[in-house]
Design an enzyme around this catalytic site. Structure first.
Site, short mmCIF file in Angstrom:
data_model
loop_
_atom_site.label_atom_id
_atom_site.label_comp_id
_atom_site.label_asym_id
_atom_site.label_seq_id
_atom_site.Cartn_x
_atom_site.Cartn_y
_atom_site.Cartn_z
N SER A 1 0.79 -1.35 0.07
CA SER A 1 0.05 0.15 -0.21
C SER A 1 0.73 1.39 -0.09
O SER A 1 1.99 1.26 0.58
CB SER A 1 -0.94 0.03 1.27
N ASP A 2 0.42 2.08 -0.45
CA ASP A 2 1.03 3.52 -0.25
C ASP A 2 0.58 3.84 1.30
O ASP A 2 -0.29 3.06 1.85
CB ASP A 2 0.21 4.76 -1.25
N TRP A 3 1.30 4.94 1.68
CA TRP A 3 1.43 4.93 3.24
C TRP A 3 0.10 5.55 3.74
O TRP A 3 -0.36 6.66 3.23
CB TRP A 3 2.46 6.19 3.49
#
Length: 739
Positions: free
Chosen positions: A251-253
């Protein structure tokens, strides 16, 4: 409602485990499966769950298992260098690397970044960038990627990834998928049509997977109404099944929104593991994932698949063999206990130099020939007086622009400003420098009046949406030069008969006001050149090297001509379809100011002898799926070649570009699309032969009914030239229906 993938409705949870395909992944998977057997359930969960924000030395960290010899993974930005660490090399941005159109430099830049990442103990470098592709010319993070054209972006992705991973670091292709603007990026739904998705936005990710990229990062936005990081359609069905991706999706953050849905929909690693400053209650995985597996909500096979993919990527790049420990902390200034920069400044300078695009050069104003005096005008000519790293994540525009802002940045070990580099050359030449290092038009005009030639520096900045700079929330508010750059140029042009404009910009700007000034004789696009900014510029404007960069996008006469911009809403229906940038300009008959692929040199090139040989039949790609897609999609089915001669008196590099027009049997297709390029250095009078190999994919369109790549029957058009509009040779070939 648009449907992204017409055959993706499935009720059951399916684990898309990698199967042997004879690729580089086979041995890595074998070892990963052996290691998996030794892990406890808690250790497995620890491998897929980030420790938490600031829970380790890197921006992302995983838990270290005790049962196997495997570290806490260090995941670190950025696509142009190692963020939050020093000393490191601050390379030119992706958009400049793309503007070189040089596959060797693309690889060298990737290899140098990878070497620095490995030297610092970084396991996963969060780059390169294929999304945003750049459909919106004012999109905030376009500069992190390579080009608005999927073919050029795809080649750049492949070369960069191979360079990075050959050096030992895992690359991460991002942002998957449809992350085309910063406004509303956490809530917007990118509703992308099936064909446009494949032919534009997925295309460069195919090249990334084909290059054996270790990981892919899913984006913040929704795709057709579903969060990207819990979309079965794009993660399981498209990335892992259709593209045959053997690596892991992270995932992106803080882009994860669920425990079960994200797990069963293809997410393999969550970062940073908790909602930044709100642990532990905000964690979706960790103990919650372990409980979901225990109660059957998430199959055990799905957890095992996540872990296997992550372990296999680690083995793939050889990180099990003497990999260095993490040598810095992101949270205390990033001072490393090793110097990993080596001679990488040379690579950075070469990329910056060869990405410079000469847009205008009337009366052979450039190269400079030991002028008696030079006025250097504009704040963009000098390094921020407070220091090049004075603003966190480069979130200001107070000096020469060498990178945009946001997480896609790095700390400058030094920054060579244009004025400093020009002064050094001027001292050797006996040239008097008259500086005016503000954006004040009156002061600029005064300096220009006192010199033989004036060089005006202007810029335009953008970045990530968590920082707002001068009223720009990531995305640019408009395509004008910042700090009243047009007025500055007008004032200088009124005071001088010989004006050169240098543009440092994240993307296109509208140049009509500047071009309307008769005394503006030359315009130089220098983009975001990184730490060697001034040196690279001097190399070109003084003629040590002829300019050889080509535009990686179109520069329009007015912003409205693009037909696309970021939208102030939570739904983007991608109504442009296939028609973005030059595809749109060509289809609508709009004359650009400077077309995609354009760039002047100090010499001229003559094209001749077009040769075309294509040997394929019409039909769909039906081969076995390998990393990247069906194997037969990447088969070479033809060649095109052309002779290019340097007709001038100085050495120069030319980028020969191949565009293909599909036959009428292909529905609603842009008039021509880039399908090959070759950069050649030629001495005066020298002739070279550019050869382009065509694959089935290059001749195909995505058939939404068959859900396959299809080569249409009929007459294909062949265009070879110096840009998308400067076509020097034309031809055709015919493809017949298969039997």
């Amino acid at each position: 409602m648009q449907n992204l993938f017409l055959s993706l409705l499935a009720a059951a949870v399916t684990v898309h485990a990698y199967g042997s395909g004879g690729s580089n992944w086979d041995q890595a998977y074998s070892r990963a499966k052996d290691a998996l057997q030794k892990l406890s359930q808690t250790e497995k969960v620890g491998l897929v769950t980030g420790v938490k924000w600031m829970g380790g030395p890197c921006v992302g960290n995983t838990y270290k298992p005790e049962s196997i010899d495997y570290p806490s993974l260090c995941l670190q930005d950025s696509p142009l260098g190692i963020r939050f660490a020093n000393p490191v090399t601050a390379f030119p941005a992706g958009i400049n690397a793309g503007a070189t159109w040089d596959t060797q430099l693309l690889y060298a830049r990737g290899a140098a970044m990878g070497a620095e990442a490995k030297g610092l103990g970084v396991h996963v470098q969060l780059g390169p960038v294929a999304g945003p592709l750049g459909k919106n010319p004012n999109g905030g993070r376009n500069w992190e990627g390579f080009s608005v054209d999927p073919y050029l972006s795809g080649v750049a992705m492949e070369k960069t990834i191979r360079g990075m991973q050959d050096s030992g670091v895992q690359a991460c292709a991002k942002h998957w998928l449809g992350n085309e603007q910063e406004h509303y990026r956490d809530t917007i739904s990118s509703n992308i049509g099936d064909r446009a998705a494949h032919e534009l936005y997925v295309w460069p990710f195919m090249d990334a997977v084909k290059a054996d990229v270790a990981s892919v990062m899913c984006s913040y936005n929704k795709v057709n109404g579903t969060w990207a990081c819990e979309s079965d359609a794009i993660n399981n069905k498209l990335m892992k099944e259709e593209l045959g991706f053997p690596g892991y999706i992270m995932s992106d953050w803080n882009a994860q929104h669920s425990t079960v849905n994200s797990a069963v929909s293809g997410l393999d690693m969550t970062m940073p593991g908790s909602d930044f400053s709100n642990p532990p209650g905000s964690i979706f995985w960790g103990s919650n994932l372990e409980a979901a597996v225990a109660d059957g909500s998430v199959p055990q096979s799905r957890l095992d698949d996540m872990v296997t993919r992550i372990l296999a990527a680690w083995y793939l790049v050889g990180q099990d063999k003497g990999y260095p420990p993490v040598a810095f902390s992101s949270w205390n200034g990033g001072k490393a206990n090793v110097d990993v920069t080596a001679d990488h400044g040379t690579v950075a300078r070469a990329v910056a130099r060869d990405s410079i695009v000469l847009l205008k050069n009337d009366q052979r104003t450039l190269p400079l020939r030991k002028p008696k005096s030079l006025a250097i005008v504009g704040l963009d000519a000098i390094v921020n007086p407070a220091g090049p790293n004075a603003c966190s994540d480069r979130g200001c525009n107070n000096g020469t622009l060498a990178m945009g802002w946001g997480s896609g940045t790095a700390e400058f070990p030094y920054l060579v400003g244009p004025l400093d580099a020009i002064q050094k050359r001027a001292a050797a030449d006996g040239t008097k420098i008259v500086p005016s290092t503000t954006d004040d038009p009156t002061a600029g005009a005064s300096a220009a009046a006192a010199a033989e030639t004036a060089i005006v520096f202007i810029n335009s900045d953008s970045g990530e949406g968590y920082i707002t700079v001068e009223g720009n929330l990531g995305d640019r508010n408009n395509l004008d030069p910042w700090h009243n750059g047009n007025e500055l140029v007008k004032a200088v042009a009124a005071a001088s008969k010989n004006v050169i404009v240098v543009v440092h910009s994240v993307g296109p700007i509208i140049l009509e006001t500047i071009l309307a000034q008769p005394s503006v004789k030359a315009i130089v696009w220098a983009g975001l050149p990184g730490q060697e900014s001034g040196n690279a510029l001097v190399d070109v404007i003084y003629g040590d090297t002829a300019p050889s960069g080509k535009l990686p996008y179109t520069i329009a006469k007015q912003a409205a001509d693009y037909g696309a911009s970021w939208i102030n809403a939570e739904t983007d229906d991608f109504t442009e379809g296939l028609y973005i940038d030059y595809r749109h300009f060509d289809a609508k008959g709009i004359a650009p100011r400077y077309e995609f692929g354009y760039g002047l040199s100090y010499t001229t090139f003559k094209y001749s002898g077009l040769w075309v040989n294509v040997y394929t039949s019409a039909g769909a790609a039906n081969g076995k799926v390998v990393p990247g897609g069906p194997a037969d999609l990447f088969e070479v089915v033809g060649q095109v070649s052309v002779f290019v001669r340097n007709n001038g008196r100085v050495a120069g590099a030319e980028v020969a570009q191949l565009y293909i027009g599909l036959p009428d049997s292909a529905p609603a297709t842009p008039p021509k699309q880039l399908r090959g390029f070759q950069k050649m250095m030629l001495q005066p009078g020298q002739m070279g032969r550019a050869t382009f190999e065509l694959t089935r994919r290059d001749l195909s369109y995505w058939d939404v009914q068959q859900q396959k790549w299809v080569v249409p029957s009929g007459t294909f058009k062949v265009y070879v030239g110096s840009s998308s509009r400067d076509i020097r040779e034309e031809g055709s070939f015919r493809v017949r229906r298969g039997w």
